[in-house]
Scaffold this motif. Structure first.
Motif, PDB file in Angstrom:
ATOM      1  N   THR A 243      46.524  49.486  37.557  1.00 54.22           N
ATOM      2  CA  THR A 243      45.325  48.155  38.775  1.00 54.22           C
ATOM      3  C   THR A 243      44.138  49.253  37.754  1.00 54.22           C
ATOM      4  OG1 THR A 243      47.237  47.478  39.762  1.00 54.22           O
ATOM      5  CG2 THR A 243      44.267  47.436  40.351  1.00 54.22           C
ATOM      6  N   ASN A 244      43.649  50.836  38.294  1.00 56.26           N
ATOM      7  CA  ASN A 244      42.389  50.664  38.536  1.00 56.26           C
ATOM      8  C   ASN A 244      41.752  51.540  36.807  1.00 56.26           C
ATOM      9  OD1 ASN A 244      42.937  51.057  41.121  1.00 56.26           O
ATOM     10  ND2 ASN A 244      42.836  52.856  41.459  1.00 56.26           N
ATOM     11  N   ILE A 245      42.834  51.566  35.720  1.00 55.30           N
ATOM     12  CA  ILE A 245      42.783  52.224  35.353  1.00 55.30           C
ATOM     13  C   ILE A 245      42.967  50.893  33.713  1.00 55.30           C
ATOM     14  CG2 ILE A 245      43.194  54.179  32.764  1.00 55.30           C
ATOM     15  CD1 ILE A 245      43.697  56.360  34.735  1.00 55.30           C
ATOM     16  N   THR A 246      44.405  51.442  33.278  1.00 52.31           N
ATOM     17  CA  THR A 246      45.034  50.631  31.993  1.00 52.31           C
ATOM     18  C   THR A 246      44.019  48.685  32.025  1.00 52.31           C
ATOM     19  OG1 THR A 246      46.715  51.007  32.380  1.00 52.31           O
ATOM     20  CG2 THR A 246      46.564  49.647  30.833  1.00 52.31           C
ATOM     21  N   GLY A 247      44.574  48.028  33.330  1.00 48.11           N
ATOM     22  CA  GLY A 247      43.966  46.931  34.022  1.00 48.11           C
ATOM     23  C   GLY A 247      42.548  46.499  33.799  1.00 48.11           C
ATOM     24  N   THR A 248      42.411  47.611  33.898  1.00 44.32           N
ATOM     25  CA  THR A 248      40.245  47.751  33.921  1.00 44.32           C
ATOM     26  C   THR A 248      39.661  47.872  32.436  1.00 44.32           C
ATOM     27  OG1 THR A 248      40.279  48.794  35.926  1.00 44.32           O
ATOM     28  CG2 THR A 248      38.327  49.026  34.907  1.00 44.32           C
ATOM     29  N   LEU A 249      40.611  48.939  32.073  1.00 48.42           N
ATOM     30  CA  LEU A 249      39.462  49.373  30.099  1.00 48.42           C
ATOM     31  C   LEU A 249      40.370  48.097  29.367  1.00 48.42           C
ATOM     32  CD1 LEU A 249      39.464  51.934  31.684  1.00 48.42           C
ATOM     33  CD2 LEU A 249      40.211  53.053  29.411  1.00 48.42           C
ATOM     34  N   TYR A 250      41.057  47.681  29.587  1.00 50.51           N
ATOM     35  CA  TYR A 250      41.523  46.395  29.076  1.00 50.51           C
ATOM     36  C   TYR A 250      40.607  44.876  29.369  1.00 50.51           C
ATOM     37  CZ  TYR A 250      43.764  42.465  26.554  1.00 50.51           C
ATOM     38  OH  TYR A 250      44.055  41.092  25.793  1.00 50.51           O
ATOM     39  N   LEU A 251      40.265  44.576  30.246  1.00 50.59           N
ATOM     40  CA  LEU A 251      38.824  44.104  30.649  1.00 50.59           C
ATOM     41  C   LEU A 251      37.996  44.177  30.535  1.00 50.59           C
ATOM     42  CD1 LEU A 251      38.523  41.712  32.429  1.00 50.59           C
ATOM     43  CD2 LEU A 251      38.214  42.615  34.228  1.00 50.59           C
TER      44      LEU A 251
ATOM     45  N   ASP B 160      35.196  57.439  36.384  1.00 56.09           N
ATOM     46  CA  ASP B 160      33.929  57.558  36.541  1.00 56.09           C
ATOM     47  C   ASP B 160      33.219  58.700  35.606  1.00 56.09           C
ATOM     48  OD1 ASP B 160      34.246  57.251  39.254  1.00 56.09           O
ATOM     49  OD2 ASP B 160      34.545  58.944  40.292  1.00 56.09           O
ATOM     50  N   PHE B 161      33.794  59.228  34.649  1.00 55.20           N
ATOM     51  CA  PHE B 161      33.657  59.569  33.639  1.00 55.20           C
ATOM     52  C   PHE B 161      33.873  58.922  32.358  1.00 55.20           C
ATOM     53  CE2 PHE B 161      34.265  63.670  36.141  1.00 55.20           C
ATOM     54  CZ  PHE B 161      32.858  63.993  36.158  1.00 55.20           C
ATOM     55  N   PHE B 162      34.607  58.121  32.506  1.00 53.42           N
ATOM     56  CA  PHE B 162      35.253  57.132  31.313  1.00 53.42           C
ATOM     57  C   PHE B 162      33.818  55.953  31.478  1.00 53.42           C
ATOM     58  CE2 PHE B 162      35.675  52.811  29.327  1.00 53.42           C
ATOM     59  CZ  PHE B 162      36.611  53.126  28.815  1.00 53.42           C
ATOM     60  N   THR B 163      33.323  55.414  32.266  1.00 51.83           N
ATOM     61  CA  THR B 163      32.274  54.840  32.611  1.00 51.83           C
ATOM     62  C   THR B 163      31.027  55.705  31.716  1.00 51.83           C
ATOM     63  OG1 THR B 163      32.250  54.702  34.587  1.00 51.83           O
ATOM     64  CG2 THR B 163      32.800  53.350  34.082  1.00 51.83           C
ATOM     65  N   ASP B 164      30.948  56.674  32.071  1.00 51.88           N
ATOM     66  CA  ASP B 164      29.546  58.140  31.355  1.00 51.88           C
ATOM     67  C   ASP B 164      29.871  57.532  30.089  1.00 51.88           C
ATOM     68  OD1 ASP B 164      28.425  58.401  34.565  1.00 51.88           O
ATOM     69  OD2 ASP B 164      30.071  59.886  34.332  1.00 51.88           O
TER      70      ASP B 164
ATOM     71  N   VAL C  27      40.970  32.236  40.943  1.00 55.16           N
ATOM     72  CA  VAL C  27      42.745  32.726  40.151  1.00 55.16           C
ATOM     73  C   VAL C  27      43.586  34.921  40.610  1.00 55.16           C
ATOM     74  CG1 VAL C  27      41.858  33.869  38.263  1.00 55.16           C
ATOM     75  CG2 VAL C  27      44.404  32.784  37.729  1.00 55.16           C
ATOM     76  N   GLN C  28      44.522  34.131  41.155  1.00 51.49           N
ATOM     77  CA  GLN C  28      45.354  34.788  41.512  1.00 51.49           C
ATOM     78  C   GLN C  28      46.124  35.966  40.043  1.00 51.49           C
ATOM     79  OE1 GLN C  28      48.849  33.465  44.484  1.00 51.49           O
ATOM     80  NE2 GLN C  28      49.195  35.224  43.948  1.00 51.49           N
ATOM     81  N   ALA C  29      46.172  36.271  39.907  1.00 52.94           N
ATOM     82  CA  ALA C  29      46.944  37.496  38.886  1.00 52.94           C
ATOM     83  C   ALA C  29      46.948  38.612  38.773  1.00 52.94           C
ATOM     84  CB  ALA C  29      45.858  37.204  37.393  1.00 52.94           C
ATOM     85  N   ASP C  30      47.807  39.047  38.748  1.00 48.74           N
ATOM     86  CA  ASP C  30      47.967  40.961  39.026  1.00 48.74           C
ATOM     87  C   ASP C  30      47.060  41.400  37.340  1.00 48.74           C
ATOM     88  OD1 ASP C  30      48.922  42.974  38.957  1.00 48.74           O
ATOM     89  OD2 ASP C  30      50.703  42.910  39.115  1.00 48.74           O
ATOM     90  N   LEU C  31      45.757  42.092  37.985  1.00 50.21           N
ATOM     91  CA  LEU C  31      45.278  42.691  36.915  1.00 50.21           C
ATOM     92  C   LEU C  31      45.981  44.251  36.849  1.00 50.21           C
ATOM     93  CD1 LEU C  31      41.858  41.900  37.965  1.00 50.21           C
ATOM     94  CD2 LEU C  31      43.533  40.675  36.521  1.00 50.21           C
ATOM     95  N   SER C  32      46.997  44.715  37.527  1.00 51.63           N
ATOM     96  CA  SER C  32      47.639  45.734  36.890  1.00 51.63           C
ATOM     97  C   SER C  32      48.492  45.123  35.356  1.00 51.63           C
ATOM     98  CB  SER C  32      48.872  46.293  37.760  1.00 51.63           C
ATOM     99  OG  SER C  32      49.612  45.402  37.032  1.00 51.63           O
TER     100      SER C  32
ATOM    101  N   ASP D 108      28.112  36.625  31.787  1.00 49.29           N
ATOM    102  CA  ASP D 108      26.873  37.224  31.451  1.00 49.29           C
ATOM    103  C   ASP D 108      27.314  38.925  32.525  1.00 49.29           C
ATOM    104  OD1 ASP D 108      25.260  35.195  30.240  1.00 49.29           O
ATOM    105  OD2 ASP D 108      26.113  34.118  31.744  1.00 49.29           O
ATOM    106  N   LEU D 109      27.496  38.945  33.484  1.00 51.05           N
ATOM    107  CA  LEU D 109      28.127  39.764  34.554  1.00 51.05           C
ATOM    108  C   LEU D 109      29.633  39.548  34.495  1.00 51.05           C
ATOM    109  CD1 LEU D 109      25.446  40.092  36.870  1.00 51.05           C
ATOM    110  CD2 LEU D 109      28.390  39.972  37.730  1.00 51.05           C
ATOM    111  N   LEU D 110      29.477  41.005  34.839  1.00 49.69           N
ATOM    112  CA  LEU D 110      31.249  40.815  34.549  1.00 49.69           C
ATOM    113  C   LEU D 110      31.353  42.408  36.152  1.00 49.69           C
ATOM    114  CD1 LEU D 110      34.156  41.639  35.214  1.00 49.69           C
ATOM    115  CD2 LEU D 110      33.501  43.855  32.940  1.00 49.69           C
ATOM    116  N   CYS D 111      32.347  41.908  37.247  1.00 49.39           N
ATOM    117  CA  CYS D 111      32.215  43.240  38.874  1.00 49.39           C
ATOM    118  C   CYS D 111      33.290  43.401  38.235  1.00 49.39           C
ATOM    119  CB  CYS D 111      31.449  42.366  39.462  1.00 49.39           C
ATOM    120  SG  CYS D 111      29.933  41.933  40.163  1.00 49.39           S
ATOM    121  N   ALA D 112      33.786  44.485  37.594  1.00 46.03           N
ATOM    122  CA  ALA D 112      34.957  45.672  37.462  1.00 46.03           C
ATOM    123  C   ALA D 112      35.448  46.048  38.608  1.00 46.03           C
ATOM    124  CB  ALA D 112      35.430  45.796  36.660  1.00 46.03           C
ATOM    125  N   ASN D 113      35.808  45.034  39.752  1.00 41.42           N
ATOM    126  CA  ASN D 113      35.877  45.694  41.050  1.00 41.42           C
ATOM    127  C   ASN D 113      37.692  46.122  41.500  1.00 41.42           C
ATOM    128  OD1 ASN D 113      35.366  46.483  44.579  1.00 41.42           O
ATOM    129  ND2 ASN D 113      36.097  45.064  43.843  1.00 41.42           N
TER     130      ASN D 113
END
Length: 261
Positions: free
Chosen positions: A107-115, A157-161, A56-61, A79-84
């Motif tokens: 992209t790096n923060i908002t979209g990643t956190l929501y996902l 880095d710190f959010f995931t910790d 799927v083509q999508a803008d994850l920002s 079962d598995l997510l690679c949020a890359n």
């Protein structure tokens, strides 16, 4: 029994492409996403391993882009997510357009956190699932001439910790943070950093090696992995080096024009 199902973001090239390859090789049905049409060609490549592949083509920002991705999963258990997925941006902050640095943050923060929030809730509820988030050793370094990008990776880095600690009672769910250094991908070209020392460096890591480090750490449930021995040293040194010194060191790598010296 149906194959396990994985989502890999930013999978058209680089680390994400290699992670998707590893997931398909390991027998996962995969849903891959990127913000460019090249994702469909990448998906065709992944099909060689015999599992089900969707692209799927999508803008994850954007929230809508993440919702588009999740809708494509069709309600299937993840079962598995690679949020890359990630985006870089070079040059001095004062010279950057608001729309450009905002897209890096989104992209790096908002979209990643929501996902992560959407995917992790059902994982925690059933106490099963694996997540890999691509951070960076850049998160340890004040990124002169790459200030927004490094700042977003510090956040990740710190959010995931913190998030890992919040869900520690769900011991069947793991969150692994992959922390590479500079990698030989399209990142530097897209970030308009090809005229910098780091952009022209021939010592960048191979995305195949970085993805393998991340995948192995993910499968073993490690909290985090710094990919590459040189990056391990750099990350360790960053913890005891004054911020002003680190910022000046980064300036020598990322200041426009330094690649021509």
């Amino acid at each position: 029994m149906a194959n396990k199902f994985a989502i890999i973001t930013g999978a058209s090239t680089g680390i994400g492409f290699e992670l998707a390859t590893l997931a398909a090789k390991d027998g996962y049905d995969i849903l891959v996403v990127a913000d460019e049409p090249l994702i469909d060609a990448a998906a065709a490549d992944f099909k060689q391993f015999g599992t089900d592949v969707q692209s799927v083509q999508a803008d994850l920002s954007t929230i809508d882009g993440v919702d588009t991705l999740l809708a494509a999963a069709g309600g299937r258990q993840i079962d598995l997510l690679c949020a890359n997925a990630g985006r870089g941006l070079g040059h001095g902050f004062l010279d950057q357009d608001v729309s450009d640095w905002r897209r890096v943050v989104d992209t790096n923060i908002t979209g990643t956190l929501y996902l992560l929030q959407k995917v992790l809730k059902p994982m925690v509820a059933r106490n099963a699932g694996k997540v890999l988030v691509t951070g960076s050793i850049a998160g340890y370094i004040p990124g002169s001439f790459q200030a927004v990008y490094n700042g977003t990776k510090s956040f990740i880095d710190f959010f995931t910790d913190a998030l890992r600690n919040e869900i520690k009672d769900a011991d069947g769910v793991t969150i692994t943070t992959l922390k590479p250094g500079p990698v030989e991908t399209e990142f530097f070209d897209r970030a308009e950093m090809m005229d910098t020392s780091v952009g022209q460096s021939e010592s960048k890591s191979d995305p195949v090696d970085v993805a393998k480090d991340g995948w192995d750490a993910l499968m073993s449930g490690q909290a985090s992995i710094v990919s590459g021995w040189k990056n391990k040293i750099q990350a360790a040194v960053a913890n005891v080096t004054p911020a002003a010194v680190l910022a000046e060191q980064h300036r020598k790598m990322a200041e426009p024009g330094t690649g021509n010296a």
